[in-house]
Structure formats: C-alpha cells, structure tokens
Scaffold this active site. Structure first.
Site, PDB file in Angstrom:
ATOM      1  N   ASP A  34       0.813  -1.228   0.000  1.00 23.72           N
ATOM      2  CA  ASP A  34       0.000   0.000   0.000  1.00 23.72           C
ATOM      3  C   ASP A  34       0.842   1.272   0.000  1.00 23.72           C
ATOM      4  O   ASP A  34       0.332   2.373   0.098  1.00 23.72           O
ATOM      5  CB  ASP A  34      -0.955   0.004   1.204  1.00 23.72           C
ATOM      6  CG  ASP A  34      -0.203  -0.035   2.533  1.00 23.72           C
ATOM      7  OD1 ASP A  34       1.043  -0.018   2.517  1.00 23.72           O
ATOM      8  OD2 ASP A  34      -0.860  -0.079   3.589  1.00 23.72           O
ATOM      9  N   GLY A  35       2.173   1.107  -0.067  1.00 23.68           N
ATOM     10  CA  GLY A  35       3.057   2.277  -0.156  1.00 23.68           C
ATOM     11  C   GLY A  35       3.647   2.705   1.179  1.00 23.68           C
ATOM     12  O   GLY A  35       4.521   3.571   1.223  1.00 23.68           O
ATOM     13  N   ARG A  91      12.624  26.443   4.283  1.00 21.95           N
ATOM     14  CA  ARG A  91      12.353  27.746   3.647  1.00 21.95           C
ATOM     15  C   ARG A  91      10.993  28.316   4.044  1.00 21.95           C
ATOM     16  O   ARG A  91      10.758  29.507   3.902  1.00 21.95           O
ATOM     17  CB  ARG A  91      12.467  27.623   2.112  1.00 21.95           C
ATOM     18  CG  ARG A  91      13.921  27.523   1.669  1.00 21.95           C
ATOM     19  CD  ARG A  91      14.067  27.462   0.165  1.00 21.95           C
ATOM     20  NE  ARG A  91      13.647  26.173  -0.376  1.00 21.95           N
ATOM     21  CZ  ARG A  91      13.666  25.870  -1.667  1.00 21.95           C
ATOM     22  NH1 ARG A  91      14.076  26.770  -2.545  1.00 21.95           N
ATOM     23  NH2 ARG A  91      13.290  24.685  -2.085  1.00 21.95           N
ATOM     24  N   GLN A  92      10.083  27.467   4.530  1.00 24.71           N
ATOM     25  CA  GLN A  92       8.796  27.972   5.054  1.00 24.71           C
ATOM     26  C   GLN A  92       8.986  28.145   6.565  1.00 24.71           C
ATOM     27  O   GLN A  92       8.425  27.429   7.381  1.00 24.71           O
ATOM     28  CB  GLN A  92       7.667  26.976   4.732  1.00 24.71           C
ATOM     29  CG  GLN A  92       6.274  27.409   5.180  1.00 24.71           C
ATOM     30  CD  GLN A  92       5.629  28.470   4.298  1.00 24.71           C
ATOM     31  OE1 GLN A  92       5.922  28.558   3.118  1.00 24.71           O
ATOM     32  NE2 GLN A  92       4.774  29.297   4.870  1.00 24.71           N
ATOM     33  N   LYS A 184      18.519  40.403  -5.502  1.00 18.21           N
ATOM     34  CA  LYS A 184      17.525  39.558  -6.191  1.00 18.21           C
ATOM     35  C   LYS A 184      16.109  39.911  -5.756  1.00 18.21           C
ATOM     36  O   LYS A 184      15.864  40.163  -4.585  1.00 18.21           O
ATOM     37  CB  LYS A 184      17.834  38.094  -5.850  1.00 18.21           C
ATOM     38  CG  LYS A 184      16.779  37.098  -6.288  1.00 18.21           C
ATOM     39  CD  LYS A 184      17.231  35.662  -6.032  1.00 18.21           C
ATOM     40  CE  LYS A 184      16.540  35.055  -4.834  1.00 18.21           C
ATOM     41  NZ  LYS A 184      16.886  33.642  -4.605  1.00 18.21           N
ATOM     42  N   ARG A 186      12.362  38.064  -6.068  1.00 18.45           N
ATOM     43  CA  ARG A 186      11.679  36.846  -6.546  1.00 18.45           C
ATOM     44  C   ARG A 186      10.334  37.234  -7.142  1.00 18.45           C
ATOM     45  O   ARG A 186       9.514  37.875  -6.508  1.00 18.45           O
ATOM     46  CB  ARG A 186      11.509  35.843  -5.395  1.00 18.45           C
ATOM     47  CG  ARG A 186      10.895  34.536  -5.856  1.00 18.45           C
ATOM     48  CD  ARG A 186      11.098  33.391  -4.890  1.00 18.45           C
ATOM     49  NE  ARG A 186      12.412  32.756  -4.934  1.00 18.45           N
ATOM     50  CZ  ARG A 186      12.841  31.957  -5.912  1.00 18.45           C
ATOM     51  NH1 ARG A 186      12.085  31.744  -6.964  1.00 18.45           N
ATOM     52  NH2 ARG A 186      14.034  31.400  -5.841  1.00 18.45           N
ATOM     53  N   GLY A 216      16.866  26.320 -10.217  1.00 21.18           N
ATOM     54  CA  GLY A 216      18.030  26.875 -10.918  1.00 21.18           C
ATOM     55  C   GLY A 216      17.763  28.287 -11.428  1.00 21.18           C
ATOM     56  O   GLY A 216      18.650  28.927 -11.995  1.00 21.18           O
ATOM     57  N   GLY A 217      16.544  28.800 -11.195  1.00 21.20           N
ATOM     58  CA  GLY A 217      16.178  30.134 -11.677  1.00 21.20           C
ATOM     59  C   GLY A 217      17.111  31.221 -11.147  1.00 21.20           C
ATOM     60  O   GLY A 217      17.552  32.103 -11.896  1.00 21.20           O
ATOM     61  N   THR A 218      17.429  31.150  -9.864  1.00 29.59           N
ATOM     62  CA  THR A 218      18.307  32.158  -9.254  1.00 29.59           C
ATOM     63  C   THR A 218      19.683  32.140  -9.912  1.00 29.59           C
ATOM     64  O   THR A 218      20.221  33.190 -10.298  1.00 29.59           O
ATOM     65  CB  THR A 218      18.461  31.863  -7.737  1.00 29.59           C
ATOM     66  OG1 THR A 218      17.173  31.938  -7.131  1.00 29.59           O
ATOM     67  CG2 THR A 218      19.421  32.826  -7.058  1.00 29.59           C
TER      68      THR A 218
END
Ligand code: R5P
Length: 295
Positions: A34-35, A91-92, A184, A186, A216-218
């Site tokens: 069932d995982g 990060r949160q 930067k 965001r 990888g945007g940054t």
C-alpha cells in the site's frame, strides 16, 4: 559510536563512518504494497551512541527518519544524534500569507521528539533550530567549498542575493578573495530578477555560492547578469543541490562553466564532501562525553 543510514545521503554516511572508524549500518527500507514505509536496522542490539544520517526530503524520508529513531531506541541506543544533511521545509520558516503553516517549526518539533542531539548542514534559516527540544547545531559547508575551489583560479566570490551574503563573505575570506552579493527580487516560484553587479566582473573568474539550488532560476539569472558584465567564467557551488526537474541539464548546458554541490543530497555533481566537517563535530561532541570508541 555507530552510524546508521536510511535511504538518503548514503555516500556521506559511509564516508562519515570511515573517517570516524566506527561501525556502519545501512538500514533496509522497502515499501508495503500500500506504499507505507518498512524499515529495519539489522542486528541484535545497539548499546552504543548512535548517529542516524537521513534527510527530511523528499517527504517519504521524514517518515523513515521517525521510524529509524524508534527502532534505534528499542535496540538500546544510548544516545541518538540525528544528522540531517538537508533539512527540507526550512524555507517555510514563517507565515508569509494568512492560513499557512510554519512548516519548518512543525518539522523540527516532531523530528526531535526521540533524539538527544541534532546536527544540520547549512539549514536555510538557523533560527529553525530553536524549535528542537534537544541541543541542535548547524554546521557550515563553507570550508569544504573553499577548499574545493582554492586552486581553480577564482578571482571573485559572489552571492546571488542578500540572504547568501554571509556565505560569500565566509568563502571569500577563506580563499583570500574579494566577495560581494547581488540583489535579487523573486517574481514567482520559478522566476527571479537580479540587478547588475556592483563589483567589476570584467574578465573575472567568478564563483557564485548559494545554500540551495532548486529550479536553478536564481543561478541562471545571476549567471546571465555576470556574463553580460564581462565575466570570463562563472562557476557555481551550492550546499544542497535539490535540482528540480531537469535543472542539472539546463544549468550545465548553458553559460555556467562549472556546477558543484555538496554530498548532502546525492547527484552527479555532488562532488564536495562535508563528511569531515560532520565527523569533526561528532568527534568533539562525543569526546566531551567520552562516548567515541571503535566497534
Ligand atoms: C533562497 O533564498 C535560496 O537561498 C536559494 O537562492 C533559492 O532557494 C534557490 O531556488 P531556485 O534554484 O529555485 O531559484
């Protein structure tokens, strides 16, 4: 001391056990039909200080981490140290919009219930560690990154944003090089805007350093700026290569001359090891308590 490793950061855990010259156990981990997660630490009893090396990313590793702590305790572990190379959800670390959870706090509160000490590496926000009920310490990968790049002809160390400025300073100072950070903004989860560098980039071999590369945007935005400003080469080093989707291919097939990350998360570019940094901390912490011995 015994190093026990779950499904993640296995190379780091093995190297750690080798440096510490102590027993290494790779816990078996499978899935029920069932995982649900099934994990097992082979052996009769532990009866020693135990170090569990496991990431809290992706999500299923969180469950495995909780189960491994329970198994280790039942097998008589005298003391449990969690080494969390990459602490997911950091990060949160605060509420950005009403109705959100404080995810980093939730993780720390629950992960630390059955252990005696926690070690993280370049956690996104160190303040998160205050939520652990036991002693918790964040180690820095700056020394390992600076060592790796010391003979690579770098002239300037840059952080892609103000949040990583301290990292660029630390690495720059260790390498005896100038350092600075970019500005930067965001725009979305995948898009950022980076202002032109204040530092002179013309003909420089630049090293960009960050804690995490996810989409990888940054890094792409920073590299584009630096190349437009005349940089001769741009090398990139981060601690945690999360690399969502095809980020590695997009980054390496582009303007970036070298892409490296630490072995907190394994990938084909995780060639910088933080094992020695972690081993030093474990050794000094255990020596203070007289717990380190060969098995
Ligand atoms: C942000 O504060 C972090 O330090 C990284 O710069 C960020 O998480 C990188 O994310 P991405 O690769 O998706 O731009």
């Amino acid at each position: 001391m015994i190093v026990i490793c779950g499904s993640s950061s296995r190379d780091l855990a093995k190297e750690l056990a080798m440096i510490l010259d102590c027993k290494f156990i790779l816990a078996s981990s499978t899935r029920f039909p069932d995982g649900e997660c099934y994990t097992r630490i082979e052996g009769e009893s532990l009866n020693d200080e135990v170090v569990i090396v496991q990431n809290t990313y992706p999500d299923h590793n969180i469950i495995e981490m909780l189960l491994l702590q329970d198994a280790a305790k039942r097998m008589g572990a005298k003391k449990i140290t969690l080494v969390i190379p990459y602490f997911g959800y950091a990060r949160q670390d605060r509420i950005f919009k009403p109705g959100e959870p404080e995810s980093a706090k939730v993780m720390a509160t629950h992960l630390g219930l059955a252990c005696d000490r926690v070690i993280t590496i370049d956690i996104h926000k160190e303040a998160v560690l205050r939520n652990f009920k036991c002693p918790a310490k964040d180690l820095k990968a700056s020394g390992a990154i600076a060592d790796y790049f010391k003979d690579k002809g770098i002239n300037l160390v840059l952080a892609p944003d103000a949040g990583a400025a301290g990292r660029a300073k630390d690495i720059g100072e260790r390498m005896g090089l100038p350092y600075d950070h970019l500005e930067k903004v965001r725009l979305s989860g995948t898009e950022v805007r980076i202002a032109p560098a204040k530092a002179d980039c013309m003909n420089k071999n630049i090293l960009i350093v960050d804690d995490i590369i996810a989409t990888g945007g940054t890094i792409m935005a920073a590299t584009t700026q630096l190349k437009e400003a005349g940089a001769k080469s741009v090398s990139v080093a981060c601690t945690h290569g999360v690399f969502t989707g095809d980020a590695i291919q997009r980054l390496t097939g582009n303007q970036i001359d070298a892409l490296l990350c630490c072995n907190t998360l394994e990938s084909k570019v995780s060639n910088i090891s933080v094992a020695r940094t972690v081993a030093d901390e474990l050794r000094t912490g255990s020596k203070r308590k007289g717990l380190l011995r060969k098995n």
